[in-house]
Design a protein around this motif. Structure first.
Motif, PDB file in Angstrom:
ATOM      1  N   LYS A 221       0.777  -1.249   0.146  1.00  0.00           N
ATOM      2  CA  LYS A 221       0.031  -0.126   0.378  1.00  0.00           C
ATOM      3  C   LYS A 221       0.502   1.618  -0.088  1.00  0.00           C
ATOM      4  O   LYS A 221       0.229   1.850  -0.991  1.00  0.00           O
ATOM      5  CB  LYS A 221      -0.846   0.160   1.129  1.00  0.00           C
ATOM      6  CG  LYS A 221      -2.309  -0.863   1.093  1.00  0.00           C
ATOM      7  CD  LYS A 221      -2.966  -1.087   2.696  1.00  0.00           C
ATOM      8  CE  LYS A 221      -4.187  -1.725   2.296  1.00  0.00           C
ATOM      9  NZ  LYS A 221      -5.351  -1.366   1.220  1.00  0.00           N
TER      10      LYS A 221
ATOM     11  N   GLN B 103      -4.506   3.923   6.995  1.00  0.00           N
ATOM     12  CA  GLN B 103      -5.804   4.323   6.804  1.00  0.00           C
ATOM     13  C   GLN B 103      -5.895   5.809   7.245  1.00  0.00           C
ATOM     14  O   GLN B 103      -5.645   7.004   6.680  1.00  0.00           O
ATOM     15  CB  GLN B 103      -7.419   4.110   7.071  1.00  0.00           C
ATOM     16  CG  GLN B 103      -7.537   3.286   6.118  1.00  0.00           C
ATOM     17  CD  GLN B 103      -7.815   3.570   4.876  1.00  0.00           C
ATOM     18  OE1 GLN B 103      -8.489   4.834   4.266  1.00  0.00           O
ATOM     19  NE2 GLN B 103      -7.271   3.383   3.226  1.00  0.00           N
ATOM     20  N   HIS B 104      -4.775   5.553   8.584  1.00  0.00           N
ATOM     21  CA  HIS B 104      -4.745   6.590   9.233  1.00  0.00           C
ATOM     22  C   HIS B 104      -3.671   7.300   9.324  1.00  0.00           C
ATOM     23  O   HIS B 104      -4.072   8.794   9.696  1.00  0.00           O
ATOM     24  CB  HIS B 104      -4.618   6.261  10.723  1.00  0.00           C
ATOM     25  CG  HIS B 104      -4.322   6.741  11.905  1.00  0.00           C
ATOM     26  ND1 HIS B 104      -4.778   7.833  12.477  1.00  0.00           N
ATOM     27  CD2 HIS B 104      -3.171   7.340  12.680  1.00  0.00           C
ATOM     28  CE1 HIS B 104      -4.325   9.241  13.710  1.00  0.00           C
ATOM     29  NE2 HIS B 104      -3.304   8.205  13.285  1.00  0.00           N
TER      30      HIS B 104
ATOM     31  N   THR C 294      -7.802   9.515   7.164  1.00  0.00           N
ATOM     32  CA  THR C 294      -9.363   9.027   7.181  1.00  0.00           C
ATOM     33  C   THR C 294      -8.622   7.589   8.152  1.00  0.00           C
ATOM     34  O   THR C 294      -8.449   6.684   8.642  1.00  0.00           O
ATOM     35  CB  THR C 294      -9.733   8.207   6.070  1.00  0.00           C
ATOM     36  OG1 THR C 294      -9.609   8.766   4.872  1.00  0.00           O
ATOM     37  CG2 THR C 294     -11.337   7.197   6.446  1.00  0.00           C
ATOM     38  N   SER C 295      -9.155   7.884  10.325  1.00  0.00           N
ATOM     39  CA  SER C 295      -8.512   7.319  10.821  1.00  0.00           C
ATOM     40  C   SER C 295      -9.917   6.493  11.926  1.00  0.00           C
ATOM     41  O   SER C 295     -10.830   6.852  11.776  1.00  0.00           O
ATOM     42  CB  SER C 295      -8.219   8.414  12.045  1.00  0.00           C
ATOM     43  OG  SER C 295      -6.833   9.055  11.988  1.00  0.00           O
ATOM     44  N   HIS C 296      -9.798   5.081  11.845  1.00  0.00           N
ATOM     45  CA  HIS C 296     -11.633   4.343  12.405  1.00  0.00           C
ATOM     46  C   HIS C 296     -10.199   3.134  13.575  1.00  0.00           C
ATOM     47  O   HIS C 296      -8.931   2.962  12.677  1.00  0.00           O
ATOM     48  CB  HIS C 296     -11.392   3.197  11.656  1.00  0.00           C
ATOM     49  CG  HIS C 296     -12.045   4.052   9.624  1.00  0.00           C
ATOM     50  ND1 HIS C 296     -13.859   4.636  10.087  1.00  0.00           N
ATOM     51  CD2 HIS C 296     -12.154   4.499   8.887  1.00  0.00           C
ATOM     52  CE1 HIS C 296     -13.833   5.233   9.884  1.00  0.00           C
ATOM     53  NE2 HIS C 296     -12.946   4.783   8.447  1.00  0.00           N
TER      54      HIS C 296
ATOM     55  N   TYR D 131      -4.848  -2.125   7.203  1.00  0.00           N
ATOM     56  CA  TYR D 131      -5.797  -1.929   6.255  1.00  0.00           C
ATOM     57  C   TYR D 131      -5.701  -0.391   7.624  1.00  0.00           C
ATOM     58  O   TYR D 131      -5.966   1.078   7.036  1.00  0.00           O
ATOM     59  CB  TYR D 131      -6.467  -2.340   6.441  1.00  0.00           C
ATOM     60  CG  TYR D 131      -7.852  -1.091   5.777  1.00  0.00           C
ATOM     61  CD1 TYR D 131      -8.145  -0.356   5.161  1.00  0.00           C
ATOM     62  CD2 TYR D 131      -9.023  -1.293   6.772  1.00  0.00           C
ATOM     63  CE1 TYR D 131      -8.949  -0.250   3.780  1.00  0.00           C
ATOM     64  CE2 TYR D 131      -9.868  -0.113   6.690  1.00  0.00           C
ATOM     65  CZ  TYR D 131     -10.121   0.300   5.165  1.00  0.00           C
ATOM     66  OH  TYR D 131     -11.264   1.116   4.387  1.00  0.00           O
TER      67      TYR D 131
ATOM     68  N   GLU E 291      -3.789   8.329   4.551  1.00  0.00           N
ATOM     69  CA  GLU E 291      -4.905   8.695   4.457  1.00  0.00           C
ATOM     70  C   GLU E 291      -5.762  10.018   4.623  1.00  0.00           C
ATOM     71  O   GLU E 291      -6.154  10.075   4.359  1.00  0.00           O
ATOM     72  CB  GLU E 291      -6.198   7.298   3.577  1.00  0.00           C
ATOM     73  CG  GLU E 291      -5.724   6.431   2.778  1.00  0.00           C
ATOM     74  CD  GLU E 291      -5.233   6.893   1.067  1.00  0.00           C
ATOM     75  OE1 GLU E 291      -5.723   7.833   0.702  1.00  0.00           O
ATOM     76  OE2 GLU E 291      -4.635   6.721   0.545  1.00  0.00           O
TER      77      GLU E 291
END
Length: 459
Positions: free
Chosen positions: A21, A330-331, A336-338, A326, A334
């Protein structure tokens, strides 16, 4: 000194997908692996063990072929043949993983040991040379390894681990398994079906202590029927090896007892692989259990250093390690934090029948003071299970009495892991149990028994 945008220590089930990635963003990546590409899953864990579990399943089916109207005489189990098949699958998976990494641009694979010099610089030892590399960001994905308990005489004996037992060329005459956890259970049933006498010895009061009592009782009944012996509340004090035989001394109910066997498997859990990483050189903190300390986004106390998978204390499953990669990507890349705390964690233990679980069980719901209703459906009443003569186990579900949402499930059945995925999606999709109760599910399938399961819940 060669510089990289990211260095990943460990080519396991977090390290490999994360490397791909990051490289796809045009960033340079150094992927360091000290042993074999693929990590525990491909080389010592999921792939080889489940391959051997299936060989054991075939042996079991052959042994009861007459139950299906088929007569097979004089069959033999070839441990060398089982090992050869296992090695072929491992090489196939590992080769595929290596090929995929080499196809990716911007990834440099380095086979060697890594040690922190500071929070950006790693010293690499390849046994042929030693050099240093620099990473803007560093990810630790070194996984875990078998925990070897400190027992008198053990370290000087030729005991087996979950890795080395899969390389046996002979079937043990009497296999003693120290540890009644999930790994121990898989190997116990596997080698029993290969023809070994098997004894599990554990300091706990029962098998699978994290599961509900009815789950334990059913598994114990299955194991007893297959001739697997169990010794509980037993603290092993000494191990001796003489004349190709192990003898374990243990305390049970205040009495000293002894147990002898030809082979000894140590299955007392796993510990994080942080030894010789030099974490202290970078000021990286660890927890009391030895895991690299991270927050919910896999960040350590050092701003550019992250940790994922088993070494970071994530639930020790391949699918979770992959999901860690993943979430971390993302954190970090990207924005985009989960949080890792927001996910449902399913798992499946590949005894036969399979044991799958997601969400809460009854013991956990009671401990947390959560109200619930439960339904339970025995596989001996399931049409598909009767047709294939796989009637052991049950489906069990917990639901919220008010919202009718599923809050947990335990599936102990043939192909239980496949059924678990259906319930996981139902939980994520907020599908109520009464909807599933009347859903037209294809007949005759195992999933169809979800209708019956939900009908068992009292209104």
């Amino acid at each position: 000194m060669e510089k990289f945008d990211a260095i990943i220590i460990g080519a396991g089930q977090s390290g490999m997908p994360l490397a791909k990635k990051i490289s796809q963003k045009g960033l340079s990546v150094a992927l360091i692996e000290k042993r074999a590409i693929g990590g525990t899953c491909i080389n010592d864990g999921c792939s080889p063990t489940k391959t051997m579990v299936h060989s054991a399943k075939v042996a079991h089916l052959v042994s009861r072929a007459e139950d299906f109207g088929i007569r097979i005489e004089n069959y033999k189990v070839s441990q060398k043949g089982i090992k050869s098949r296992k090695n072929h699958i491992v090489e196939q998976f590992r080769g595929g993983a290596e090929k995929g990494l080499k196809k990716s641009e911007n990834i440099k694979i380095i086979m060697g040991n890594a040690q922190f010099k500071d929070n950006h610089v790693l010293s690499i030892n390849t046994n042929e040379e030693e050099f240093e590399i620099y990473g803007s960001k560093i990810f630790i994905n070194t996984g875990s390894e078998p925990r070897i308990p400190e027992i008198k005489g053990l370290i000087n004996s030729p005991f087996l681990t979950s890795s080395s037992i899969m390389d046996l060329n002979e079937t043990p005459e009497h296999l003693i398994i120290l540890g009644g956890g999930y790994i121990g259970l898989e190997f116990a049933q596997m080698f029993s079906r290969f023809g070994s006498e098997v004894t599990i010895i554990d300091k706990s009061e029962r098998l699978v202590p994290k599961e509900d009592k009815d789950v334990c009782e059913e598994i114990c009944a299955i194991f007893n029927e297959e001739g697997i012996s169990t010794i509980f509340n037993a603290g092993v004090t000494e191990v001796t090896f003489h004349d190709n035989s192990f003898t374990l001394s243990y305390k049970n109910s205040e009495k000293e007892e002894k147990l002898s066997g030809t082979h000894l498997l140590i299955a007392t859990g796993r510990i994080p692989s942080t030894k010789n990483l030099g974490l202290e050189n970078a000021g990286i903190k660890i927890t009391s259990s030895g895991h690299v300390k991270v927050n919910n986004y896999f960040e350590t106390n050092i701003s550019n250093v992250y940790a994922l998978g088993d070494v970071a204390g994530s639930p020790p499953f391949t699918h979770i390690a992959y999901h860690d990669a993943y979430l971390a990507f993302q954190h970090i890349y990207e924005k985009t934090s989960h949080s890792k705390e927001d996910r449902l964690v399913p798992y499946c233990i590949f005894i036969d029948p399979q044991l799958g679980r997601i969400g809460l069980n009854e013991a956990e719901a009671i401990e947390k003071g959560i109200k619930y209703k439960t339904g339970k459906f025995l596989m001996k009443h399931a049409g598909r299970a009767l047709e294939v003569d796989e009637t052991k186990g049950f489906f069990k579900v917990l639901v919220d009495p008010e919202t009718k949402q599923i809050i947990g499930a335990t599936i102990l059945s043939v192909d239980g892991g496949e059924i678990l995925a259906v319930l996981q999606m139902a939980m994520l999709g907020h599908i109520t149990y009464d909807t599933i109760a009347t859903l037209p599910i294809a007949h005759p399938t195992l999933s169809e028994s979800l209708n019956n399961l939900m009908m068992q819940i009292k209104k």
